[in-house]
Design an enzyme around this catalytic site. Structure first.
Site, PDB file in Angstrom:
ATOM      1  N   TYR A   1      12.643  63.126  24.623  1.00  0.00           N
ATOM      2  CA  TYR A   1      11.629  62.670  23.663  1.00  0.00           C
ATOM      3  C   TYR A   1      10.429  62.043  24.376  1.00  0.00           C
ATOM      4  O   TYR A   1       9.401  62.686  24.566  1.00  0.00           O
ATOM      5  CB  TYR A   1      12.239  61.695  22.619  1.00  0.00           C
ATOM      6  CG  TYR A   1      11.361  61.608  21.397  1.00  0.00           C
ATOM      7  CD1 TYR A   1      11.719  62.193  20.187  1.00  0.00           C
ATOM      8  CD2 TYR A   1      10.117  60.972  21.457  1.00  0.00           C
ATOM      9  CE1 TYR A   1      10.874  62.148  19.080  1.00  0.00           C
ATOM     10  CE2 TYR A   1       9.275  60.918  20.356  1.00  0.00           C
ATOM     11  CZ  TYR A   1       9.661  61.501  19.180  1.00  0.00           C
ATOM     12  OH  TYR A   1       8.826  61.464  18.090  1.00  0.00           O
TER      13      TYR A   1
ATOM     14  N   GLY B   1       2.174  63.296   4.156  1.00  0.00           N
ATOM     15  CA  GLY B   1       3.594  63.382   4.525  1.00  0.00           C
ATOM     16  C   GLY B   1       4.393  62.385   3.707  1.00  0.00           C
ATOM     17  O   GLY B   1       5.207  61.627   4.234  1.00  0.00           O
TER      18      GLY B   1
ATOM     19  N   ASP C   1      -0.346  72.685   2.401  1.00  0.00           N
ATOM     20  CA  ASP C   1      -0.409  72.515   3.854  1.00  0.00           C
ATOM     21  C   ASP C   1      -1.492  71.487   4.244  1.00  0.00           C
ATOM     22  O   ASP C   1      -2.685  71.794   4.211  1.00  0.00           O
ATOM     23  CB  ASP C   1      -0.700  73.873   4.493  1.00  0.00           C
ATOM     24  CG  ASP C   1      -0.757  73.773   6.008  1.00  0.00           C
ATOM     25  OD1 ASP C   1      -0.438  72.687   6.553  1.00  0.00           O
ATOM     26  OD2 ASP C   1      -1.105  74.783   6.648  1.00  0.00           O
ATOM     27  N   ALA C   2      -1.035  70.322   4.652  1.00  0.00           N
ATOM     28  CA  ALA C   2      -1.961  69.229   4.987  1.00  0.00           C
ATOM     29  C   ALA C   2      -2.841  69.560   6.191  1.00  0.00           C
ATOM     30  O   ALA C   2      -3.866  68.923   6.406  1.00  0.00           O
ATOM     31  CB  ALA C   2      -1.164  67.957   5.277  1.00  0.00           C
TER      32      ALA C   2
ATOM     33  N   LYS D   1       2.837  62.835  21.222  1.00  0.00           N
ATOM     34  CA  LYS D   1       2.672  61.488  20.655  1.00  0.00           C
ATOM     35  C   LYS D   1       1.678  60.659  21.471  1.00  0.00           C
ATOM     36  O   LYS D   1       0.987  59.808  20.911  1.00  0.00           O
ATOM     37  CB  LYS D   1       4.027  60.792  20.563  1.00  0.00           C
ATOM     38  CG  LYS D   1       4.976  61.422  19.541  1.00  0.00           C
ATOM     39  CD  LYS D   1       4.425  61.280  18.151  1.00  0.00           C
ATOM     40  CE  LYS D   1       5.411  61.692  17.074  1.00  0.00           C
ATOM     41  NZ  LYS D   1       4.841  61.568  15.724  1.00  0.00           N
TER      42      LYS D   1
ATOM     43  N   VAL E   1      17.889  58.522  10.996  1.00  0.00           N
ATOM     44  CA  VAL E   1      18.156  59.871  10.511  1.00  0.00           C
ATOM     45  C   VAL E   1      17.090  60.291   9.503  1.00  0.00           C
ATOM     46  O   VAL E   1      16.912  59.636   8.481  1.00  0.00           O
ATOM     47  CB  VAL E   1      19.510  59.935   9.765  1.00  0.00           C
ATOM     48  CG1 VAL E   1      19.872  61.375   9.447  1.00  0.00           C
ATOM     49  CG2 VAL E   1      20.595  59.256  10.543  1.00  0.00           C
ATOM     50  N   THR E   2      16.373  61.354   9.821  1.00  0.00           N
ATOM     51  CA  THR E   2      15.507  61.999   8.838  1.00  0.00           C
ATOM     52  C   THR E   2      15.671  63.500   9.065  1.00  0.00           C
ATOM     53  O   THR E   2      16.317  63.925  10.032  1.00  0.00           O
ATOM     54  CB  THR E   2      14.008  61.646   9.009  1.00  0.00           C
ATOM     55  OG1 THR E   2      13.553  62.183  10.253  1.00  0.00           O
ATOM     56  CG2 THR E   2      13.748  60.158   8.961  1.00  0.00           C
TER      57      THR E   2
ATOM     58  N   ALA F   1       5.540  65.452   9.934  1.00  0.00           N
ATOM     59  CA  ALA F   1       6.420  65.956  10.990  1.00  0.00           C
ATOM     60  C   ALA F   1       6.612  67.424  10.672  1.00  0.00           C
ATOM     61  O   ALA F   1       7.127  67.768   9.615  1.00  0.00           O
ATOM     62  CB  ALA F   1       7.741  65.220  10.983  1.00  0.00           C
TER      63      ALA F   1
ATOM     64  N   GLY G   1      11.441  60.533   4.423  1.00  0.00           N
ATOM     65  CA  GLY G   1      11.423  59.727   5.646  1.00  0.00           C
ATOM     66  C   GLY G   1      10.443  58.568   5.610  1.00  0.00           C
ATOM     67  O   GLY G   1      10.320  57.857   4.602  1.00  0.00           O
TER      68      GLY G   1
HETATM   69  N1  LIG Z   1      12.753  59.815  12.286  1.00  0.00           N
HETATM   70  C1  LIG Z   1      12.568  59.058  13.322  1.00  0.00           C
HETATM   71  O1  LIG Z   1      13.505  58.627  13.989  1.00  0.00           O
HETATM   72  C2  LIG Z   1      11.159  58.652  13.704  1.00  0.00           C
HETATM   73  C3  LIG Z   1      10.993  57.534  14.530  1.00  0.00           C
HETATM   74  C4  LIG Z   1       9.703  57.113  14.838  1.00  0.00           C
HETATM   75  C5  LIG Z   1       8.603  57.828  14.355  1.00  0.00           C
HETATM   76  N2  LIG Z   1       8.798  58.932  13.573  1.00  0.00           N
HETATM   77  C6  LIG Z   1       7.578  59.651  13.120  1.00  0.00           C
HETATM   78  O2  LIG Z   1       7.380  59.445  11.737  1.00  0.00           O
HETATM   79  C7  LIG Z   1       6.634  60.548  11.206  1.00  0.00           C
HETATM   80  C8  LIG Z   1       7.360  61.100   9.996  1.00  0.00           C
HETATM   81  O3  LIG Z   1       8.599  61.603  10.408  1.00  0.00           O
HETATM   82  P1  LIG Z   1       9.912  61.580   9.516  1.00  0.00           P
HETATM   83  O4  LIG Z   1      11.036  61.425  10.449  1.00  0.00           O
HETATM   84  O5  LIG Z   1       9.721  60.628   8.389  1.00  0.00           O
HETATM   85  O6  LIG Z   1       9.897  63.099   9.000  1.00  0.00           O
HETATM   86  P2  LIG Z   1      10.284  63.817   7.648  1.00  0.00           P
HETATM   87  O7  LIG Z   1      10.676  65.180   8.023  1.00  0.00           O
HETATM   88  O8  LIG Z   1      11.230  63.004   6.835  1.00  0.00           O
HETATM   89  O9  LIG Z   1       8.877  63.843   6.833  1.00  0.00           O
HETATM   90  C9  LIG Z   1       7.866  64.746   7.118  1.00  0.00           C
HETATM   91  C10 LIG Z   1       6.833  64.767   5.994  1.00  0.00           C
HETATM   92  O10 LIG Z   1       5.787  65.652   6.371  1.00  0.00           O
HETATM   93  C11 LIG Z   1       5.547  66.574   5.311  1.00  0.00           C
HETATM   94  N3  LIG Z   1       5.024  67.822   5.881  1.00  0.00           N
HETATM   95  C12 LIG Z   1       5.532  68.560   6.887  1.00  0.00           C
HETATM   96  N4  LIG Z   1       4.709  69.619   7.145  1.00  0.00           N
HETATM   97  C13 LIG Z   1       3.667  69.512   6.272  1.00  0.00           C
HETATM   98  C14 LIG Z   1       2.492  70.277   6.040  1.00  0.00           C
HETATM   99  N5  LIG Z   1       2.190  71.352   6.750  1.00  0.00           N
HETATM  100  N6  LIG Z   1       1.667  69.867   5.044  1.00  0.00           N
HETATM  101  C15 LIG Z   1       1.935  68.768   4.288  1.00  0.00           C
HETATM  102  N7  LIG Z   1       3.017  68.012   4.484  1.00  0.00           N
HETATM  103  C16 LIG Z   1       3.867  68.372   5.461  1.00  0.00           C
HETATM  104  C17 LIG Z   1       6.878  66.732   4.610  1.00  0.00           C
HETATM  105  O11 LIG Z   1       6.686  67.278   3.317  1.00  0.00           O
HETATM  106  C18 LIG Z   1       7.353  65.277   4.645  1.00  0.00           C
HETATM  107  O12 LIG Z   1       6.720  64.563   3.600  1.00  0.00           O
HETATM  108  C19 LIG Z   1       6.509  61.577  12.340  1.00  0.00           C
HETATM  109  O13 LIG Z   1       5.269  61.415  12.967  1.00  0.00           O
HETATM  110  C20 LIG Z   1       7.627  61.161  13.281  1.00  0.00           C
HETATM  111  O14 LIG Z   1       7.396  61.545  14.605  1.00  0.00           O
HETATM  112  C21 LIG Z   1      10.049  59.340  13.210  1.00  0.00           C
END
Ligand SMILES: NC(=O)c1ccc[n+]([C@@H]2O[C@H](COP(=O)([O-])OP(=O)(O)OC[C@H]3O[C@@H](n4cnc5c(N)ncnc54)[C@H](O)[C@@H]3O)[C@@H](O)[C@H]2O)c1
EC number: 1.3.1.9
Length: 395
Positions: A235, A48, A111-112, A244, A274-275, A140, A52
């Protein structure tokens, strides 16, 4: 092509290659300005890695620790007529900077969740790196195909137990209205756990260990959000929160599997920001807009890269990590400070369509949202013709 943002609801359907690359450089500059991280990882797999928190993890590992990085993500390349996804352009930008800095960087686009991509990652590690000493799990996704059965599961963002009605900001129309979300049924809860829970994190670590590509004392982290009263109904105590919680179960199971290597697995609790993923969660845009206002006023505002730098220096790579009683690294302590939450809660009921820009930092939220796609970035000429079909050397 002249590229201007095309926003549909909570998603922007295009991206600007130069703006995305500039965002990556800005994050790299931040990490460099903070100085080198002592005893950091040297060979890192980030699952991922393109946007983000995962992208920020990759940048921190590479430019804060001098690590070789292998990134896995699911992104769209651009064509002559259509732009690629932001994560694709971010990765182009990352590869370019890594190359300039003499840092190893390879990426796999696919697809991871699949066995095939896991096997590919293992092949690249064996060929180029030997073993990895850190595995970051930052996926995510709204969907997951189970690699064993081929069944496709979809997650839902719903409360558990009873329906929930709350104020919601429509980011298209800037209208604020009560929104009711029906409670999830058991199947929806189970499906959400299947997609966003810890099963795939476990499968990755099992596959890596089986292939003997994890170094002695290898570490692995997966990211979560917990939040407070305002966001719990949608959430923390909702379907995504249930998924989670499953990460905690997975962390315990992975720790057992890594014991003979002296390795460790931890969940890291990060702040709301924001992501592409968080903007899709009801209530979050309004909550984050208020949170940004209060945190900016107090001088405690942080983005992905600030959070990740702290996760490395105050969590994963320090002898005195801030851990909670569930063995999770806590980087959300500024967001969850009681005084700060009290201020956010006091603003919440007073926000109206009329005072949205005074009572909240929606302006900052929206600017950051557009920035995720490379728009509104300082120094970029958006009237200039740019080629969307930028090449990225993928595995
Ligand atoms: N954004 C927030 O506020 C927040 C807060 C705390 C924790 N998180 C957690 O951080 C983690 C990342 O979230 P984010 O907000 O950075 O999301 P994001 O959408 O910015 O990033 C998601 C990443 O996952 C990859 N991805 C998605 N599906 C995929 C697949 N099938 N195969 C390979 N890659 C795949 C995307 O290419 C990207 O690199 C998540 O677990 C999220 O719950 C987010």
């Amino acid at each position: 092509m002249i590229i201007k943002p095309k926003v549909r609801g909570f998603i922007c359907t295009n991206a600007h290659p130069e703006g995305c690359a500039a965002n990556v450089r800005e994050q790299i500059d931040f990490v460099k300005s903070q100085g080198e991280i002592a005893d950091g990882p040297k060979k890192v797999l980030v699952i991922g890695a393109s946007t983000g928190y995962g992208l920020a993890s990759r940048i921190t590992a590479a430019f804060g620790c001098g690590a070789a990085t292998l990134g896995v993500f699911f992104e769209k390349p651009g064509t002559e007529r259509k732009t690629g996804s932001a994560g694709f352009y971010n990765s182009v930008g990352f590869h370019a900077e890594a190359e300039k800095a003499g840092l190893y960087a390879k990426s796999i686009n696919g697809d991871a969740f699949s066995d095939e991509i896991k096997a590919k990652a293992i092949d690249v590690i064996k060929r180029d790196l030997g073993k990895v000493d850190l595995v970051v799990y930052s996926l995510a996704s709204p969907r997951r195909t189970d690699p064993k059965t081929g069944e496709l599961y979809s997650s839902v963002l719903k409360p558990i137990g009873q329906s929930y009605t709350a104020k919601n900001l429509n980011t298209d129309t800037l209208k604020i209205a009560d929104m009711t979300i029906e409670a999830a049924n058991e199947e929806e809860i189970a499906n959400t756990v299947k997609v966003m829970g810890g099963e795939d994190w476990e499968l990755w670590v099992e596959a890596l260990k089986e292939a003997d590509v994890l170094a002695e004392n290898a570490k692995t982290v997966a990211y979560t959000y917990i939040g407070d009263k305002l966001t719990w109904p949608i959430y923390g105590k909702a379907t995504i929160g249930r998924a989670k919680e499953d990460l905690d179960r997975a962390a315990t199971a992975i720790n057992q599997k890594l014991a003979d290597l002296g390795g460790s697995a931890n969940v890291a609790v990060l702040k709301a920001l924001v992501t592409q993923s968080s903007s899709a969660i009801p209530i979050m845009p309004l909550y984050i807009s208020i949170l940004y206002k209060v945190m900016k006023e107090e001088g405690t505002h942080e983005g992905c890269i600030e959070q990740l730098y702290r996760l490395f220096t105050e969590g994963v790579y320090t002898d005195t990590p801030r851990l909670d009683d569930a063995n999770r690294f806590r980087m959300d302590e500024k967001e969850l400070a009681a005084e700060l939450q009290a201020k956010v809660e006091a603003i919440w009921p007073n926000v109206t369509e009329e005072n949205l820009f005074e009572e909240t930092d929606y302006k900052g939220y929206n600017a950051e949202f557009l920035k995720l796609f490379g728009f509104g970035v300082d120094g970029i000429d958006y009237e200039k013709d740019v080629a969307p079909d930028v090449a990225l050397d993928l595995e």
